[in-house]
Design a protein around this motif. Sequence first.
Motif, PDB file in Angstrom:
ATOM      1  N   THR A  98       0.854  -1.190   0.000  1.00 60.74           N
ATOM      2  CA  THR A  98       0.000   0.000   0.000  1.00 60.74           C
ATOM      3  C   THR A  98       0.890   1.239   0.000  1.00 60.74           C
ATOM      4  O   THR A  98       2.104   1.165   0.210  1.00 60.74           O
ATOM      5  N   VAL A  99       0.254   2.376  -0.213  1.00 59.28           N
ATOM      6  CA  VAL A  99       0.979   3.642  -0.204  1.00 59.28           C
ATOM      7  C   VAL A  99       1.690   3.833   1.140  1.00 59.28           C
ATOM      8  O   VAL A  99       2.874   4.165   1.194  1.00 59.28           O
ATOM      9  N   GLN A 100       0.960   3.578   2.205  1.00 60.42           N
ATOM     10  CA  GLN A 100       1.539   3.707   3.547  1.00 60.42           C
ATOM     11  C   GLN A 100       2.759   2.782   3.707  1.00 60.42           C
ATOM     12  O   GLN A 100       3.809   3.201   4.177  1.00 60.42           O
ATOM     13  N   GLN A 101       2.626   1.533   3.259  1.00 65.40           N
ATOM     14  CA  GLN A 101       3.739   0.573   3.377  1.00 65.40           C
ATOM     15  C   GLN A 101       4.916   0.986   2.507  1.00 65.40           C
ATOM     16  O   GLN A 101       6.065   0.791   2.884  1.00 65.40           O
ATOM     17  N   ASN A 102       4.618   1.561   1.348  1.00 67.25           N
ATOM     18  CA  ASN A 102       5.680   2.070   0.492  1.00 67.25           C
ATOM     19  C   ASN A 102       6.491   3.130   1.223  1.00 67.25           C
ATOM     20  O   ASN A 102       7.718   3.104   1.217  1.00 67.25           O
ATOM     21  N   VAL A 103       5.772   4.071   1.850  1.00 67.99           N
ATOM     22  CA  VAL A 103       6.459   5.175   2.518  1.00 67.99           C
ATOM     23  C   VAL A 103       7.213   4.668   3.749  1.00 67.99           C
ATOM     24  O   VAL A 103       8.303   5.142   4.061  1.00 67.99           O
ATOM     25  N   GLU A 104       6.661   3.641   4.411  1.00 67.14           N
ATOM     26  CA  GLU A 104       7.314   3.105   5.613  1.00 67.14           C
ATOM     27  C   GLU A 104       8.561   2.279   5.288  1.00 67.14           C
ATOM     28  O   GLU A 104       9.365   2.007   6.168  1.00 67.14           O
ATOM     29  N   TYR A 105       8.679   1.846   4.035  1.00 64.80           N
ATOM     30  CA  TYR A 105       9.672   0.826   3.681  1.00 64.80           C
ATOM     31  C   TYR A 105      11.091   1.146   4.170  1.00 64.80           C
ATOM     32  O   TYR A 105      11.742   0.309   4.803  1.00 64.80           O
ATOM     33  N   GLY A 106      11.550   2.359   3.876  1.00 64.88           N
ATOM     34  CA  GLY A 106      12.908   2.741   4.257  1.00 64.88           C
ATOM     35  C   GLY A 106      13.125   2.663   5.758  1.00 64.88           C
ATOM     36  O   GLY A 106      14.191   2.263   6.231  1.00 64.88           O
ATOM     37  N   LEU A 107      12.087   3.051   6.518  1.00 61.95           N
ATOM     38  CA  LEU A 107      12.197   3.020   7.975  1.00 61.95           C
ATOM     39  C   LEU A 107      12.173   1.576   8.479  1.00 61.95           C
ATOM     40  O   LEU A 107      12.898   1.209   9.389  1.00 61.95           O
ATOM     41  N   LYS A 108      11.343   0.769   7.815  1.00 60.92           N
ATOM     42  CA  LYS A 108      11.201  -0.630   8.218  1.00 60.92           C
ATOM     43  C   LYS A 108      12.523  -1.393   8.059  1.00 60.92           C
ATOM     44  O   LYS A 108      12.957  -2.088   8.972  1.00 60.92           O
ATOM     45  N   VAL A 109      13.160  -1.241   6.897  1.00 61.42           N
ATOM     46  CA  VAL A 109      14.390  -2.004   6.682  1.00 61.42           C
ATOM     47  C   VAL A 109      15.536  -1.492   7.557  1.00 61.42           C
ATOM     48  O   VAL A 109      16.533  -2.183   7.739  1.00 61.42           O
ATOM     49  N   LYS A 110      15.370  -0.294   8.112  1.00 57.69           N
ATOM     50  CA  LYS A 110      16.401   0.200   9.034  1.00 57.69           C
ATOM     51  C   LYS A 110      16.068  -0.167  10.473  1.00 57.69           C
ATOM     52  O   LYS A 110      16.759   0.247  11.407  1.00 57.69           O
ATOM     53  N   GLY A 111      14.991  -0.927  10.653  1.00 55.97           N
ATOM     54  CA  GLY A 111      14.673  -1.455  11.979  1.00 55.97           C
ATOM     55  C   GLY A 111      13.994  -0.467  12.914  1.00 55.97           C
ATOM     56  O   GLY A 111      14.084  -0.597  14.132  1.00 55.97           O
ATOM     57  N   ILE A 112      13.327   0.524  12.345  1.00 61.90           N
ATOM     58  CA  ILE A 112      12.605   1.474  13.196  1.00 61.90           C
ATOM     59  C   ILE A 112      11.254   0.866  13.578  1.00 61.90           C
ATOM     60  O   ILE A 112      10.583   0.248  12.751  1.00 61.90           O
ATOM     61  N   GLY A 113      10.880   1.038  14.828  1.00 63.00           N
ATOM     62  CA  GLY A 113       9.680   0.395  15.384  1.00 63.00           C
ATOM     63  C   GLY A 113       8.409   0.770  14.652  1.00 63.00           C
ATOM     64  O   GLY A 113       8.313   1.836  14.040  1.00 63.00           O
ATOM     65  N   ARG A 114       7.447  -0.149  14.737  1.00 68.02           N
ATOM     66  CA  ARG A 114       6.210  -0.009  13.985  1.00 68.02           C
ATOM     67  C   ARG A 114       5.490   1.315  14.285  1.00 68.02           C
ATOM     68  O   ARG A 114       5.103   2.032  13.373  1.00 68.02           O
ATOM     69  N   ALA A 115       5.351   1.644  15.561  1.00 65.22           N
ATOM     70  CA  ALA A 115       4.584   2.838  15.937  1.00 65.22           C
ATOM     71  C   ALA A 115       5.225   4.098  15.353  1.00 65.22           C
ATOM     72  O   ALA A 115       4.556   4.932  14.748  1.00 65.22           O
ATOM     73  N   GLU A 116       6.560   4.168  15.497  1.00 63.20           N
ATOM     74  CA  GLU A 116       7.240   5.373  15.023  1.00 63.20           C
ATOM     75  C   GLU A 116       7.148   5.497  13.508  1.00 63.20           C
ATOM     76  O   GLU A 116       6.889   6.572  12.962  1.00 63.20           O
ATOM     77  N   ARG A 117       7.361   4.371  12.802  1.00 65.53           N
ATOM     78  CA  ARG A 117       7.369   4.494  11.341  1.00 65.53           C
ATOM     79  C   ARG A 117       5.968   4.762  10.816  1.00 65.53           C
ATOM     80  O   ARG A 117       5.801   5.498   9.844  1.00 65.53           O
ATOM     81  N   ARG A 118       4.945   4.200  11.465  1.00 67.97           N
ATOM     82  CA  ARG A 118       3.555   4.533  11.111  1.00 67.97           C
ATOM     83  C   ARG A 118       3.360   6.042  11.136  1.00 67.97           C
ATOM     84  O   ARG A 118       2.846   6.630  10.199  1.00 67.97           O
ATOM     85  N   GLN A 119       3.797   6.600  12.286  1.00 67.70           N
ATOM     86  CA  GLN A 119       3.528   8.017  12.506  1.00 67.70           C
ATOM     87  C   GLN A 119       4.310   8.889  11.529  1.00 67.70           C
ATOM     88  O   GLN A 119       3.766   9.814  10.931  1.00 67.70           O
ATOM     89  N   ARG A 120       5.592   8.540  11.342  1.00 63.85           N
ATOM     90  CA  ARG A 120       6.402   9.364  10.435  1.00 63.85           C
ATOM     91  C   ARG A 120       5.889   9.272   8.996  1.00 63.85           C
ATOM     92  O   ARG A 120       5.861  10.268   8.264  1.00 63.85           O
TER      93      ARG A 120
END
Lengths: 369, 279
Positions: A98-120
């Motif tokens: 999804t668009v949200q998951q696309n935007v979160e991708y960079g944060l996710k692979v760098k190991g940033i927590g779910r709550a923070e990357r959701r919000q950012r």
Amino acid sequence: MPAIQLVRLRKTFGRDGHDSHQVVAVDDVDLEIAEGEFFSLLGPSGSGKTTVLRMIAGFELPTGGAVLLGGQDVTRAAPYDRDVNTVFQDYALFPHLTVQQNVEYGLKVKGIGRAERRQRAAEMLESVRLGSFGKRKPHEMSGGQRQRVALARALVNKPKVLLLDEPLGALDLKLREEMQVELKTIQREVGITFVFVTHDQGEALSMSSRIAVFNHGRIEQVGTPREIYDHPQTSFVAGFVGTSNVLDPTTSARVLGVEATHSVRPERIRLVAVGGAGARVDDGEVSVDGIVVDVQYLGAECRVRVQLDDSPAHLLASVPSDGLAGVSPGGPVRLAWSRRAAFTVTATDLDEHSADHLGADFQQGGDEQ
Amino acid sequence: MRLSLPARAALCLITIATLLFLYLPLVVVARLSFNPAKSVAWPGWSGYTTDWWSKAWESDAPREALLNSCKVALVATVIALVLGTLAAMAMTRFGFFGKDVVSFLLVLPIALPGIVTGIALQNTFSRTIDLGLFSFKVGFGFHSLVIAHATFCVVVAYNNVVARLRRSSPNLLEASADLGAHGSQTFRYITFPLVRSAMLAGGILAFALSFDEIVVTTFTAGSGFETLPQWILANFSRPQNVPLVNVMATFVMIVSIPLAWLAQRLSDGGDGGDGGAGR
């Protein structure tokens, strides 16, 4: 400390020894881009600008030279080890996310927590005005929206440098103009260095703090948009950025009295005497007579193409549409321009961008403004 | 395009006739598996019975053969998917010397006549291979069948995955790396989800190919191991076993129809470009 330094950067395609047809895509490019700049790499297709961008991103390994980011040599570093992000020409959004998951991708692979990357990611989407689109898939969005998702996906990582590879190329004219303004605004807000690849001189002039004009893998000129437009150093730059009359040395000698390649912008040329009578030319002006070949109506202005007397050369003059009474193809005309309006340029290869190359002729940029 | 009424009627008839020609024999086999008489005279049916089905269920030989076929097909498919997917990734991502030759050699096994593959493998497996330091012999049985079937199963797995990868933007992998993902993360989050449905489609096809393979199987199974096609071929000529053969054929048909449908849907509709396929 410049954000990016390119030192004698070189890239050839076709392997040594294996392929005799080596293509030099980037030919010893030196460049410094300061922090916070909106820097454009401008040039026709095949001029090496995209290859330079890909070497900064780490997708291509340079054949020679070095890439420094913030003073650090990253020439051989992998893309994931560089603090730069890219907006691709085709956006390269992940189709299964999804668009949200696309935007979160960079944060996710760098190991940033779910709550923070959701919000950012949500904040980032909000700032590109796509706050309510997070749950959509990329294929459910328009070109302009995808473009903004790609931008959000890159910017959410807060990179030191954002690379943009002809990001507006796929959009229609109206949307492109809107995105130009938007990109510029976003760049000012986030303060990140933008490196923008484009073949559209209008886009480069209107958005950039500085421009490097590429031709055949080399940089022909680096400068602010005003410097590039008002003082092109080479005939290629004069022709590619905006429209220019380039006079070859022979014609220059006849018209200006100096034997060197000159460039004059069409809008600096005025029609002084239509009909050949009572031509009054100011001091410090050069004048030349000719015959009108054709008149191109462009709305606010007209382009008058004039065949010079005693010369194979054509000149192009841009004049206000309301000052055209009596000008018609076949009629005699006198052209005049300030001596300061004509300046010498280094003659460089104009290749496919040269119009019918007569003694002197005009070249148009890739796109009209 | 518009066609005239007679043309449409004619095409419609030809289509129906062709489809009947293709599918009527299957219907007949299915019907015969419920036929009380052992007679193979056609149409020769007289009432219904499920006797043959219970008999088939109770006899060991066909059940064992079915299980053997499934086991071989399953293992060969898994091997084919791993090798085929890796090969597809290499062929779409890298350029190297001899790439065209490798690409051709990868798909060649499916075009090679089974009899050639069969003889070649039989020859190899029956010999003691001496490598100086040690020597070994592949021999025959379950493992030799798996190896033999994997040779052509790899091709369907490879073809499906390579087609999917060619259709998706090469920039996706670069975008992933650009956003900070290492190779393994890119595979897990991007490449694998993109090719997952193509792998499934390729896997189903590979399974089906292996399941009904008879030529290569004949050469590489050895004497102690029988697959379902081998059992059917052996029993087809024994009048008392023909009804059981009909039952096995019908059973396989019933199982394979939904699988074939699924495989087709996955390889047509599961385009990486339209994200809806994953749902």
